[in-house]
Design a protein around this motif. Structure first.
Motif, mmCIF file in Angstrom:
data_model
loop_
_atom_site.group_PDB
_atom_site.id
_atom_site.type_symbol
_atom_site.label_atom_id
_atom_site.label_comp_id
_atom_site.label_asym_id
_atom_site.label_seq_id
_atom_site.Cartn_x
_atom_site.Cartn_y
_atom_site.Cartn_z
ATOM 1 N N VAL A 112 0.829 -1.209 0.000
ATOM 2 C CA VAL A 112 0.000 0.000 0.000
ATOM 3 C C VAL A 112 0.863 1.259 0.000
ATOM 4 C CG1 VAL A 112 -1.778 1.273 1.261
ATOM 5 C CG2 VAL A 112 -1.918 -1.219 1.068
ATOM 6 N N ALA A 113 1.949 1.260 0.767
ATOM 7 C CA ALA A 113 2.818 2.445 0.788
ATOM 8 C C ALA A 113 3.404 2.723 -0.589
ATOM 9 C CB ALA A 113 3.926 2.263 1.816
ATOM 10 N N ASN A 114 3.790 1.682 -1.302
ATOM 11 C CA ASN A 114 4.338 1.883 -2.639
ATOM 12 C C ASN A 114 3.268 2.352 -3.618
ATOM 13 O OD1 ASN A 114 7.331 1.136 -3.270
ATOM 14 N ND2 ASN A 114 6.695 -0.264 -1.649
ATOM 15 N N ALA A 115 2.052 1.865 -3.473
ATOM 16 C CA ALA A 115 0.968 2.318 -4.338
ATOM 17 C C ALA A 115 0.665 3.793 -4.111
ATOM 18 C CB ALA A 115 -0.284 1.470 -4.099
ATOM 19 N N PRO A 173 -4.246 -6.674 -2.173
ATOM 20 C CA PRO A 173 -5.092 -5.757 -1.401
ATOM 21 C C PRO A 173 -5.485 -4.499 -2.168
ATOM 22 C CG PRO A 173 -2.829 -5.724 -0.591
ATOM 23 C CD PRO A 173 -2.930 -6.868 -1.547
ATOM 24 N N LEU A 174 -4.731 -4.145 -3.197
ATOM 25 C CA LEU A 174 -5.057 -2.932 -3.950
ATOM 26 C C LEU A 174 -6.367 -3.073 -4.721
ATOM 27 C CD1 LEU A 174 -1.537 -1.996 -5.367
ATOM 28 C CD2 LEU A 174 -2.595 -1.320 -3.203
ATOM 29 N N GLN A 175 -6.834 -4.301 -4.904
ATOM 30 C CA GLN A 175 -8.095 -4.524 -5.612
ATOM 31 C C GLN A 175 -9.307 -4.477 -4.693
ATOM 32 O OE1 GLN A 175 -8.131 -4.608 -8.969
ATOM 33 N NE2 GLN A 175 -5.925 -4.242 -8.716
ATOM 34 N N LEU A 176 -9.089 -4.448 -3.393
ATOM 35 C CA LEU A 176 -10.215 -4.350 -2.471
ATOM 36 C C LEU A 176 -10.899 -2.997 -2.645
ATOM 37 C CD1 LEU A 176 -8.515 -5.900 0.683
ATOM 38 C CD2 LEU A 176 -10.267 -6.964 -0.756
ATOM 39 N N PRO A 177 -12.213 -2.955 -2.624
ATOM 40 C CA PRO A 177 -12.911 -1.709 -2.982
ATOM 41 C C PRO A 177 -12.554 -0.518 -2.092
ATOM 42 C CG PRO A 177 -14.442 -3.377 -2.144
ATOM 43 C CD PRO A 177 -13.155 -4.060 -2.405
ATOM 44 N N TRP A 178 -12.341 -0.734 -0.787
ATOM 45 C CA TRP A 178 -12.044 0.405 0.082
ATOM 46 C C TRP A 178 -10.625 0.935 -0.140
ATOM 47 C CZ3 TRP A 178 -13.482 -4.455 1.588
ATOM 48 C CH2 TRP A 178 -12.494 -5.283 2.137
ATOM 49 N N ILE A 179 -9.682 0.069 -0.467
ATOM 50 C CA ILE A 179 -8.331 0.546 -0.769
ATOM 51 C C ILE A 179 -8.290 1.163 -2.160
ATOM 52 C CG2 ILE A 179 -5.923 -0.129 -1.103
ATOM 53 C CD1 ILE A 179 -6.251 -2.175 1.095
ATOM 54 N N ALA A 180 -8.906 0.491 -3.125
ATOM 55 C CA ALA A 180 -8.962 1.052 -4.481
ATOM 56 C C ALA A 180 -9.672 2.402 -4.484
ATOM 57 C CB ALA A 180 -9.674 0.077 -5.419
ATOM 58 N N GLY A 181 -10.758 2.518 -3.710
ATOM 59 C CA GLY A 181 -11.483 3.786 -3.633
ATOM 60 C C GLY A 181 -10.649 4.890 -3.010
ATOM 61 N N LEU A 197 -7.359 5.094 -3.103
ATOM 62 C CA LEU A 197 -6.347 5.480 -4.084
ATOM 63 C C LEU A 197 -6.954 6.363 -5.172
ATOM 64 C CD1 LEU A 197 -4.408 2.104 -4.423
ATOM 65 C CD2 LEU A 197 -3.610 4.202 -3.314
ATOM 66 N N GLU A 198 -8.181 6.083 -5.561
ATOM 67 C CA GLU A 198 -8.852 6.919 -6.562
ATOM 68 C C GLU A 198 -9.132 8.314 -6.002
ATOM 69 O OE1 GLU A 198 -10.322 8.556 -9.764
ATOM 70 O OE2 GLU A 198 -9.359 6.579 -9.723
ATOM 71 N N HIS A 199 -9.560 8.392 -4.746
ATOM 72 C CA HIS A 199 -9.767 9.682 -4.068
ATOM 73 C C HIS A 199 -8.461 10.488 -4.081
ATOM 74 C CE1 HIS A 199 -11.333 11.829 -0.168
ATOM 75 N NE2 HIS A 199 -10.525 12.617 -0.839
ATOM 76 N N LEU A 200 -7.372 9.843 -3.704
ATOM 77 C CA LEU A 200 -6.083 10.526 -3.681
ATOM 78 C C LEU A 200 -5.652 10.940 -5.077
ATOM 79 C CD1 LEU A 200 -3.530 11.361 -2.109
ATOM 80 C CD2 LEU A 200 -2.647 9.065 -2.505
ATOM 81 N N ARG A 201 -5.829 10.062 -6.046
ATOM 82 C CA ARG A 201 -5.424 10.361 -7.423
ATOM 83 C C ARG A 201 -6.153 11.591 -7.958
ATOM 84 N NH1 ARG A 201 -6.992 5.694 -9.675
ATOM 85 N NH2 ARG A 201 -5.093 4.776 -8.755
ATOM 86 N N ALA A 202 -7.443 11.630 -7.755
ATOM 87 C CA ALA A 202 -8.232 12.767 -8.244
ATOM 88 C C ALA A 202 -7.816 14.058 -7.555
ATOM 89 C CB ALA A 202 -9.725 12.497 -8.025
ATOM 90 N N ALA A 203 -7.566 13.985 -6.251
ATOM 91 C CA ALA A 203 -7.146 15.170 -5.504
ATOM 92 C C ALA A 203 -5.806 15.699 -6.006
ATOM 93 C CB ALA A 203 -7.069 14.838 -4.011
ATOM 94 N N LEU A 204 -4.851 14.811 -6.161
ATOM 95 C CA LEU A 204 -3.507 15.256 -6.570
ATOM 96 C C LEU A 204 -3.523 15.784 -7.996
ATOM 97 C CD1 LEU A 204 -1.313 12.403 -5.045
ATOM 98 C CD2 LEU A 204 -1.673 14.709 -4.164
#
Length: 415
Positions: free
Chosen positions: A296-299, A393-401, A403-410
């Motif tokens: 997760v840290a690397n993602a 774990p990156l495919q789990l909906p809460w982790i994927a969600g 990462l998407e939240h962070l991606r959109a923000a950045l």
């Protein structure tokens, strides 16, 4: 007056926002974010009736287990060199209080070191970290910093190292630690080695320890908050050298402990004794947890790199320390000129909570932030267990969600 710890403050602030119905991506607090396995819970249940005060240093059972734990890591240790406390933070404070002289810190470094020195009225000598890793003063700059502090009338006496590091998530090299110990020995410094993240190195390798190079003047502090996610149980322990110097320091630390916390809660000492004997279940749980932290840290690191920020790859624990200097011009056009402003914009505009680099003693004008990734594993025990057991774990909906939240923000931040 000492300020509220920045890490605790942001955690409480985000919890309030969430309680009010806001959806906030919590990247501000260094909690390991994992549930308690049954074999540890059972150790606590079996000890719940232990309600008497014990020895300040901890039970003989717990100290023997801690001594064996150090021995298995190549550091010969006897039970008499160990002291337990409600968290390693208390032991860090006691060590800084017991040792004479000013405190030498890496810049940036964990928020509580300088705050504890301030409570004790001890001056701090800050030395920038090397480019390759955090947690340690740059060995090329340390000697001159000592001489300059002495020239100003200071008395640098304590060198504090964090290996692996919070806030950068990196691991100092063996060579750098060795060189720092050489300088410490030359100038008669005591070393405090904060090794709370030493069991979370992503590669599975051992983290370097000052005790391998200057054992006679090194105090090691650690605990179960990070490797086993038992932060709320407050189990810390320290090792001091078995020599005249170490014996005197330990007696001073015991004196402080006896007046401040009396002893670690007896049921927690039973937990420590069990866990530090390292049955296979403990080892396997730590290995599985470390794999999750690394993934997760690397993602999360990838998301910052994708928008042009600089970031050292995480090597241990669950932190990264991105630097937005390459996109400064864009951020300044949006009114972001400091790390405090960066953190404020991320939280208020994008519901992303991080800590500004300034909270760790970094240059306030630098556009750096400490990002903790371990609260992305889920908000319920069920989700956290699923994260720990998932093949990806990156495919789990809460982790994927998340990462998407962070991606959109950045992406919007730097657009």
């Amino acid at each position: 007056m000492t300020m509220h710890s920045a890490t605790l403050a942001i955690n409480e602030a985000i919890q309030k926002r969430r309680a009010a119905g806001e959806e906030v991506l919590h990247l501000g607090f260094g909690e390991a974010g994992l549930p308690v396995p049954d074999f540890i819970a059972e150790a606590l249940r079996s000890a719940v009736g232990r309600n008497g005060y014990g020895a300040v240093v901890g039970s003989e059972e717990a100290r023997e287990a801690a001594a064996g734990w150090f021995c298995r890591r190549g550091l010969a240790t006897e039970a008499g060199q160990i002291i337990f406390a409600p968290g390693s933070k208390a032991l860090l404070f006691a060590a800084i209080a017991a040792l004479p002289g000013d405190l030498i810190l890496a810049r940036p470094s964990w928020v509580s070191y300088a705050a504890q020195a301030a409570l004790l009225g001890k001056p701090v000598v800050e030395v920038p970290i090397p480019a390759r890793s955090g947690g340690i003063p740059d060995p090329a700059l340390l000697e001159s910093a000592i001489l300059e502090a002495r020239a100003r009338g200071g008395n640098p006496g304590i060198l504090l190292l964090t290996v692996p590091d919070n806030p950068t998530g990196t691991v100092a090299s063996e060579g750098d630690v060795r060189e720092l110990c050489r300088i410490a020995e030359k100038y008669g410094l005591a070393v405090i080695s904060d090794e709370i993240y030493a069991q979370t190195v992503h590669s599975g390798a051992s983290a370097p320890s000052a005790s391998a190079h200057l054992e006679s003047r090194t105090i090691v502090t650690t605990g179960l908050s990070k490797s086993l996610a038992l932060g709320g149980w407050r189990i810390g322990f320290a090792r001091v050298p078995s020599n005249e110097w170490g014996d005197a320091v330990l007696q001073d630390m015991i004196g402080i402990a006896s007046e401040v916390w009396s002893s670690l809660a007896a049921p927690m000492q039973a937990v420590a004794a069990h866990v530090l004997s390292e049955p296979d279940a403990v080892r396997e749980h730590i290995q599985r947890s470390t794999r999750l932290h690394a993934t997760v840290a690397n993602a999360v690191c990838d998301e910052f790199l994708a928008v042009g920020a600089q970031c050292r790859r995480p090597e241990a624990g669950f932190y990264i320390y991105p630097d937005f200097e390459p996109v400064r011009a864009t951020l300044e056009r949006k009114g972001v000129r400091t790390s405090e402003e960066l953190a404020a914009v991320l939280l208020d505009r994008y519901a992303v909570g991080v800590l500004p680099g300034a909270a760790f003693g970094d240059d306030a004008s630098a556009l750096r932030a400490r990002v903790a990734t371990s609260l992305l594993y889920g908000t319920s025990e069920q989700e956290r267990w699923a994260s720990l057991r998932a093949e990806d774990p990156l495919q789990l909906p809460w982790i994927a969600g998340s990462l998407e939240h962070l991606r959109a923000a950045l992406q919007d931040l730097v657009s």
